[in-house]
Design a protein around this motif. Structure first.
Motif, PDB file in Angstrom:
ATOM      1  N   PRO A 108     -83.064  52.570 102.426  1.00  0.00           N
ATOM      2  CA  PRO A 108     -83.364  52.512 100.997  1.00  0.00           C
ATOM      3  C   PRO A 108     -82.166  52.820 100.099  1.00  0.00           C
ATOM      4  O   PRO A 108     -82.116  52.357  98.961  1.00  0.00           O
ATOM      5  CB  PRO A 108     -84.455  53.581 100.823  1.00  0.00           C
ATOM      6  N   ALA A 109     -81.213  53.603 100.581  1.00  0.00           N
ATOM      7  CA  ALA A 109     -80.031  53.914  99.782  1.00  0.00           C
ATOM      8  C   ALA A 109     -78.922  52.893  99.985  1.00  0.00           C
ATOM      9  O   ALA A 109     -78.289  52.440  99.027  1.00  0.00           O
ATOM     10  CB  ALA A 109     -79.520  55.313 100.119  1.00  0.00           C
ATOM     11  N   ILE A 110     -78.662  52.510 101.237  1.00  0.00           N
ATOM     12  CA  ILE A 110     -77.532  51.620 101.528  1.00  0.00           C
ATOM     13  C   ILE A 110     -77.727  50.246 100.901  1.00  0.00           C
ATOM     14  O   ILE A 110     -76.805  49.692 100.287  1.00  0.00           O
ATOM     15  CB  ILE A 110     -77.328  51.475 103.055  1.00  0.00           C
ATOM     16  N   PHE A 111     -78.919  49.672 101.027  1.00  0.00           N
ATOM     17  CA  PHE A 111     -79.124  48.292 100.591  1.00  0.00           C
ATOM     18  C   PHE A 111     -78.868  48.119  99.091  1.00  0.00           C
ATOM     19  O   PHE A 111     -78.061  47.256  98.703  1.00  0.00           O
ATOM     20  CB  PHE A 111     -80.531  47.814 100.966  1.00  0.00           C
ATOM     21  N   THR A 128     -84.578  38.869 104.197  1.00  0.00           N
ATOM     22  CA  THR A 128     -83.552  38.395 103.277  1.00  0.00           C
ATOM     23  C   THR A 128     -84.126  38.183 101.882  1.00  0.00           C
ATOM     24  O   THR A 128     -83.414  38.328 100.881  1.00  0.00           O
ATOM     25  CB  THR A 128     -82.929  37.081 103.801  1.00  0.00           C
ATOM     26  N   ALA A 129     -85.411  37.867 101.809  1.00  0.00           N
ATOM     27  CA  ALA A 129     -86.066  37.694 100.512  1.00  0.00           C
ATOM     28  C   ALA A 129     -86.588  39.008  99.944  1.00  0.00           C
ATOM     29  O   ALA A 129     -86.358  39.346  98.777  1.00  0.00           O
ATOM     30  CB  ALA A 129     -87.215  36.698 100.644  1.00  0.00           C
ATOM     31  N   SER A 130     -87.282  39.792 100.760  1.00  0.00           N
ATOM     32  CA  SER A 130     -88.043  40.925 100.224  1.00  0.00           C
ATOM     33  C   SER A 130     -87.172  42.132  99.869  1.00  0.00           C
ATOM     34  O   SER A 130     -87.478  42.856  98.919  1.00  0.00           O
ATOM     35  CB  SER A 130     -89.127  41.345 101.215  1.00  0.00           C
ATOM     36  N   ASN A 131     -86.092  42.374 100.629  1.00  0.00           N
ATOM     37  CA  ASN A 131     -85.268  43.542 100.337  1.00  0.00           C
ATOM     38  C   ASN A 131     -84.550  43.453  98.994  1.00  0.00           C
ATOM     39  O   ASN A 131     -84.619  44.385  98.191  1.00  0.00           O
ATOM     40  CB  ASN A 131     -84.286  43.799 101.481  1.00  0.00           C
ATOM     41  N   PRO A 132     -83.848  42.340  98.691  1.00  0.00           N
ATOM     42  CA  PRO A 132     -83.274  42.257  97.346  1.00  0.00           C
ATOM     43  C   PRO A 132     -84.344  42.168  96.264  1.00  0.00           C
ATOM     44  O   PRO A 132     -84.155  42.656  95.151  1.00  0.00           O
ATOM     45  CB  PRO A 132     -82.418  40.989  97.395  1.00  0.00           C
ATOM     46  N   GLU A 135     -78.089  36.809  96.752  1.00  0.00           N
ATOM     47  CA  GLU A 135     -78.747  36.287  97.955  1.00  0.00           C
ATOM     48  C   GLU A 135     -77.790  36.262  99.144  1.00  0.00           C
ATOM     49  O   GLU A 135     -78.158  36.635 100.256  1.00  0.00           O
ATOM     50  CB  GLU A 135     -79.295  34.871  97.710  1.00  0.00           C
ATOM     51  N   ALA A 136     -76.550  35.808  98.899  1.00  0.00           N
ATOM     52  CA  ALA A 136     -75.576  35.737  99.991  1.00  0.00           C
ATOM     53  C   ALA A 136     -75.213  37.133 100.491  1.00  0.00           C
ATOM     54  O   ALA A 136     -75.092  37.365 101.701  1.00  0.00           O
ATOM     55  CB  ALA A 136     -74.322  35.003  99.529  1.00  0.00           C
ATOM     56  N   GLY A 137     -75.046  38.082  99.565  1.00  0.00           N
ATOM     57  CA  GLY A 137     -74.752  39.455  99.964  1.00  0.00           C
ATOM     58  C   GLY A 137     -75.895  40.063 100.741  1.00  0.00           C
ATOM     59  O   GLY A 137     -75.685  40.777 101.732  1.00  0.00           O
ATOM     60  N   SER A 138     -77.116  39.774 100.314  1.00  0.00           N
ATOM     61  CA  SER A 138     -78.293  40.274 101.036  1.00  0.00           C
ATOM     62  C   SER A 138     -78.345  39.693 102.442  1.00  0.00           C
ATOM     63  O   SER A 138     -78.703  40.390 103.397  1.00  0.00           O
ATOM     64  CB  SER A 138     -79.571  39.901 100.277  1.00  0.00           C
ATOM     65  N   ALA A 139     -77.986  38.420 102.575  1.00  0.00           N
ATOM     66  CA  ALA A 139     -77.980  37.795 103.895  1.00  0.00           C
ATOM     67  C   ALA A 139     -76.968  38.472 104.819  1.00  0.00           C
ATOM     68  O   ALA A 139     -77.240  38.696 106.003  1.00  0.00           O
ATOM     69  CB  ALA A 139     -77.661  36.306 103.774  1.00  0.00           C
ATOM     70  N   LEU A 140     -75.786  38.817 104.284  1.00  0.00           N
ATOM     71  CA  LEU A 140     -74.791  39.522 105.093  1.00  0.00           C
ATOM     72  C   LEU A 140     -75.332  40.872 105.555  1.00  0.00           C
ATOM     73  O   LEU A 140     -75.105  41.288 106.695  1.00  0.00           O
ATOM     74  CB  LEU A 140     -73.505  39.715 104.290  1.00  0.00           C
ATOM     75  N   LEU A 141     -76.043  41.548 104.674  1.00  0.00           N
ATOM     76  CA  LEU A 141     -76.616  42.843 105.036  1.00  0.00           C
ATOM     77  C   LEU A 141     -77.706  42.681 106.100  1.00  0.00           C
ATOM     78  O   LEU A 141     -77.812  43.505 107.018  1.00  0.00           O
ATOM     79  CB  LEU A 141     -77.178  43.541 103.791  1.00  0.00           C
ATOM     80  N   ILE A 142     -78.505  41.623 105.976  1.00  0.00           N
ATOM     81  CA  ILE A 142     -79.525  41.377 106.991  1.00  0.00           C
ATOM     82  C   ILE A 142     -78.862  41.032 108.323  1.00  0.00           C
ATOM     83  O   ILE A 142     -79.341  41.425 109.397  1.00  0.00           O
ATOM     84  CB  ILE A 142     -80.483  40.252 106.541  1.00  0.00           C
TER      85      ILE A 142
END
Length: 430
Positions: free
Chosen positions: A356-359, A129-133, A371-378
């Motif tokens: 790598p493309a979707i995120f 959740t931290a490293s991808n965004p 951060e919240a959007g990244s959490a939903l993706l995770i």
């Protein structure tokens, strides 16, 4: 141990240096090694705990479910700690999970072993959740796929090594051992053999826990800078007015896309051994099949590094990858033996550039909601739990190759839609 918060403008110039890339690359290496142990672990627990396929596949089920339950809490933690301290905390949590898993497996308590895997997944949820965004907004969002591809190379090198290392330390001579277990003269002798076999996991996981603690301390003391997502990923980039998370349809379509992507990735990587066993191939061969998928993924990442964004955009490459995935899946269905397994392994190439493309496409322009959007993706990583579970249940009643094809092709068709159109829904800029 203090970190500097970067603002818009100077952010990219300072943060896109080599040191942050190498630090995050090391973290992605850790992701890969731990995550892609699940494939050989399925084979291991099936023998060590005398399980059928459905119960053995609780390994990826529990592991990936932890992302679903803990990604949003991870987002809340990151709001308080910042991304850098959050990554270090994730490594500590993983270390606790590794200790639990190693201890419970050596005791042959399957429920406890699964709890250890859940804790490892919890640490990874925080770390991801931290490293991808972070890596997505470390530079221009339109070239994020290229940076994540570099991270993916680190991830999949580790992933390709993991089955070989685990096979060497734990699964060497597994066919012979399986025959010894079946030929044991008494139940007591059989249990003694299985206890010895299960205990082989203890020391490697204790060593892994120690290494994770060392890495956590190193990350805390590293020069990794903080980045404010709200400044580096502005809503104005997509012509977005004020609103909540529900006002970003491209994010929600991306969550479903990532759910399906992780499902097909795990099917191609973790389920390939079970797929090969269904074709009658020996255990000593199938234990390495996950590595072949990951080697194909490495080739896909290298292609993405060369082609994106100079020759093809990340969204167009996503569409091409989805078409390749559907073609390779149909090829696996139409063939048998090692040829069919080869098509499944080739899915690694098709899958490589999807995350790598979707995120970055899904979090583009989320601003303060990054951060919240990244959490939903995770959370969508739970697709890696549910799609393989559907496979092992359905293959008990229908031809497993047909089930594999009917599960995979619709997933790739939706990913194709997202690459062509879905990522632009709700955006108001060309």
């Amino acid at each position: 141990m203090s970190s500097t918060t970067l603002a818009t403008g100077d952010t990219h110039a300072q943060a896109s240096g080599l040191v942050p890339m190498l630090i995050i690359g090391l973290l992605f290496f850790i992701f890969g090694f731990v995550t892609w142990l699940n494939g050989p672990l399925i084979t291991f627990v099936k023998l060590a705990f005398s399980l059928d396929d459905v119960n053995a596949f609780l390994v990826p089920m529990v592991f990936y479910c932890s992302y679903f339950f803990l990604a949003l809490p991870s987002s809340a933690v990151l709001k308080r700690t910042g991304m850098k301290k959050g990554m270090a905390l994730g490594l500590f949590v993983m270390a606790v999970g590794a200790v639990l898993f190693g201890q419970f497996v050596s005791m042959r308590v399957y429920g406890g072993a699964l709890s250890g895997l859940f804790v490892i997944g919890a640490g990874l949820a925080l770390l991801q959740t931290a490293s991808n965004p972070y890596i997505s907004i470390l530079g221009p969002i339109d070239s994020a796929a290229q940076r994540i591809a570099f991270m993916g190379i680190c991830n999949k090198i580790a992933g390709a090594l993991a089955p070989f290392v685990f096979g060497w330390l734990v699964l060497s001579g597994i066919d012979t051992f399986d025959q010894q277990v079946k030929a044991a003269p008494t139940p007591e002798a059989r249990e003694a053999l299985l206890n010895t076999f299960a205990a082989k996991v203890h020391m490697p996981y204790m060593a892994m826990a120690g290494l994770l603690v060392v890495l956590a301390v190193w990350v805390l003391r590293s020069p990794l800078p903080e980045i404010k997502p709200s400044g580096a990923n502005s809503e104005t980039e997509i012509g977005h007015a004020k609103g909540n998370l529900l006002s970003f349809p491209h994010l929600w379509l991306g969550v479903l896309c990532l759910f399906l992507y992780v499902g097909v990735e795990v099917m191609a990587g973790d389920a390939i051994g079970t797929y090969g066993q269904g074709l009658g191939l020996p255990l000593d061969a199938t234990k390495h099949f996950t590595s072949y998928t990951l080697i194909a993924m490495l080739a896909g990442y290298l292609a993405g590094l060369v082609l994106i964004p100079k020759i093809i955009s990340q969204q167009s490459y996503l569409a091409v990858s989805a078409v390749l995935g559907a073609i390779f899946t149909i090829g696996a269905w139409l063939t048998t033996g090692y040829t069919s397994v080869g098509f499944v392994a080739a899915l690694g190439f098709a899958n490589a550039m999807m995350w790598p493309a979707i995120f970055p496409l899904a979090i583009k322009g989320l601003g303060r909601w990054t951060e919240a959007g990244s959490a939903l993706l995770i959370m969508a990583i739970v697709g890696g739990a549910l799609v393989p579970q559907a496979f092992v249940h359905l293959k008990q009643h229908y031809d497993f190759q047909l089930v594999f094809m009917l599960l995979m092709v619709p997933c790739y068709l939706y990913i194709l839609f997202y690459g062509l159109r879905g990522h632009r829904v709700g955006q108001h800029v060309p």
